[in-house]
Scaffold this active site. Structure first.
Site, PDB file in Angstrom:
ATOM      1  N   HIS A  67      14.819  15.525  -7.226  1.00 46.39           N
ATOM      2  CA  HIS A  67      13.509  16.130  -7.498  1.00 46.39           C
ATOM      3  C   HIS A  67      13.623  17.502  -8.148  1.00 46.39           C
ATOM      4  O   HIS A  67      12.881  17.825  -9.073  1.00 46.39           O
ATOM      5  CB  HIS A  67      12.681  16.193  -6.202  1.00 46.39           C
ATOM      6  CG  HIS A  67      12.283  14.840  -5.704  1.00 46.39           C
ATOM      7  ND1 HIS A  67      12.547  14.396  -4.434  1.00 46.39           N
ATOM      8  CD2 HIS A  67      11.655  13.824  -6.324  1.00 46.39           C
ATOM      9  CE1 HIS A  67      12.081  13.159  -4.285  1.00 46.39           C
ATOM     10  NE2 HIS A  67      11.536  12.783  -5.418  1.00 46.39           N
ATOM     11  N   GLY A 144       0.669   3.468 -14.458  1.00 45.37           N
ATOM     12  CA  GLY A 144       1.052   4.620 -15.278  1.00 45.37           C
ATOM     13  C   GLY A 144       0.993   4.314 -16.767  1.00 45.37           C
ATOM     14  O   GLY A 144       0.600   5.158 -17.574  1.00 45.37           O
ATOM     15  N   ASP A 161       8.921   9.566 -12.797  1.00 47.85           N
ATOM     16  CA  ASP A 161       9.673   9.394 -11.552  1.00 47.85           C
ATOM     17  C   ASP A 161       9.554   7.932 -11.168  1.00 47.85           C
ATOM     18  O   ASP A 161       8.765   7.567 -10.306  1.00 47.85           O
ATOM     19  CB  ASP A 161       9.069  10.309 -10.474  1.00 47.85           C
ATOM     20  CG  ASP A 161       9.819  10.211  -9.161  1.00 47.85           C
ATOM     21  OD1 ASP A 161      10.918   9.628  -9.142  1.00 47.85           O
ATOM     22  OD2 ASP A 161       9.292  10.718  -8.153  1.00 47.85           O
ATOM     23  N   THR A 163      10.989   3.750 -10.572  1.00 49.49           N
ATOM     24  CA  THR A 163      12.034   2.904  -9.992  1.00 49.49           C
ATOM     25  C   THR A 163      12.956   2.500 -11.144  1.00 49.49           C
ATOM     26  O   THR A 163      12.804   2.955 -12.271  1.00 49.49           O
ATOM     27  CB  THR A 163      11.400   1.639  -9.393  1.00 49.49           C
ATOM     28  OG1 THR A 163      10.705   0.967 -10.462  1.00 49.49           O
ATOM     29  CG2 THR A 163      10.411   1.961  -8.294  1.00 49.49           C
ATOM     30  N   PRO A 168       7.508  -3.603 -10.846  1.00 51.50           N
ATOM     31  CA  PRO A 168       6.392  -2.822 -11.387  1.00 51.50           C
ATOM     32  C   PRO A 168       6.840  -1.676 -12.288  1.00 51.50           C
ATOM     33  O   PRO A 168       6.081  -1.223 -13.138  1.00 51.50           O
ATOM     34  CB  PRO A 168       5.667  -2.277 -10.141  1.00 51.50           C
ATOM     35  CG  PRO A 168       6.362  -2.806  -8.951  1.00 51.50           C
ATOM     36  CD  PRO A 168       7.517  -3.649  -9.375  1.00 51.50           C
TER      37      PRO A 168
END
Ligand code: AG3
Length: 287
Positions: A67, A144, A161, A163, A168
């Site tokens: 992050h 998104g 950010d 996967t 998805p």
């Protein structure tokens, strides 16, 4: 994704020919949303671990290495980011790091799965650390890619950010998605993306870089190292409409970092600069 459980262990088989196993000291949550299977368990080394469809997404122990590098590198490189967009990031860790910059006025976060947000608040509260109550955060539950395709006011920094490109998250790795991101950036705007572990997932980085090359005057990637994303350093994509962000001097970064008053555990201005130095096997994926 997961192999039949060895007793008390989660075995992640995201990559061919390789698996990582994490001991589950206690399972806090295990359920299927409309989009994916969510699990949170406790591990003696990593603390609470979140998996989506059997793939480690984040852990309390090492999330800062991810992050901090996806949030602070573009924001401090930009130097005057007011409007930030986070695509994905339902656990809240990215928005938390973004909004630690008091200079950021507004952060829009677009997460496809309301279930991830709700249960992260409950089972991984350290990740969001209260950010969902910050009035500067605008949480949108939507796809998104569809959000990006609509017209919006431009953003100074866009952070993807996501996967891995399975399930998805797949649309977040397409040329058309990156094209919309490029269109939504202000003239000195910067897009950063999660592009996997290049030793294990070379095509993920290669394909994104191919798209970035045609879209951004300044494009490339930088590296961070997240132990629970096994297999070597992780690549973070970088696309910008101007070279200003990448060219910023160390002395300037140091000033901005000090002015922001951030306490960090991975990010430093020196690490920021050094992260753009690529080992030859990674650089080869950009050519
Ligand atoms: N999402 C990135 C997960 C990537 C896992 N990939 C891998 N191990 N190669 C992180 C979400 C945290 N907010």
């Amino acid at each position: 994704m997961t192999m039949p459980d060895r007793d008390g262990w989660t075995v992640e088989t995201l990559h061919d020919n390789y698996a990582q196993a994490l001991r589950e000291d206690r399972v806090f949550y295990d359920s299927e949303t409309d989009h994916q299977r969510l699990r949170v368990f406790e591990n003696g080394r990593f603390g609470r671990v979140l998996t989506l469809d059997g793939v480690v997404q984040t852990t309390e122990g090492d999330e800062f290495m991810y992050h901090e590098m996806l949030a602070h590198v573009p924001i401090l490189a930009h130097g005057a980011a007011k409007r930030v967009l986070v695509i994905g990031g339902g656990d809240g860790g990215m928005a938390r790091e973004v909004l630690r910059h008091t200079s950021v006025d507004h952060c829009t976060m677009v997460e496809i799965d309301a279930g991830v947000v709700d249960f992260s608040k409950e089972y991984l509260p350290a990740l969001s650390d209260g950010v969902f109550d910050d009035p500067r955060l605008d949480l949108v539950i939507a796809d998104g890619a569809a959000f990006m395709a609509e017209k919006h006011e431009p953003f100074d920094v866009i952070i993807v950010d996501s996967t891995d490109p399975i399930g998805p998250g797949e649309v977040l790795f397409t040329d058309s998605f990156y094209g919309h991101a490029a269109r939504l950036l202000t003239p000195d705007g910067i897009l950063v993306t999660q592009n996997g572990v290049p030793f294990m997932q070379p095509d993920e980085l290669r394909q994104t870089m191919r798209a970035f090359r045609t879209l951004f005057p300044d494009w490339g990637c930088y590296l961070t190292h997240v132990p629970s994303y096994a297999g070597g350093p992780m690549a973070l994509g970088w696309g910008s409409m101007s070279v200003k962000g990448r060219d910023v001097d160390l002395a300037v970064l140091k000033q901005r970092f000090a002015a922001a008053g951030l306490q960090t555990r991975y990010y430093t201005p020196e690490v920021h600069k050094a992260a753009f130095a690529l080992p030859a096997y990674v650089a080869a994926l950009l050519s």
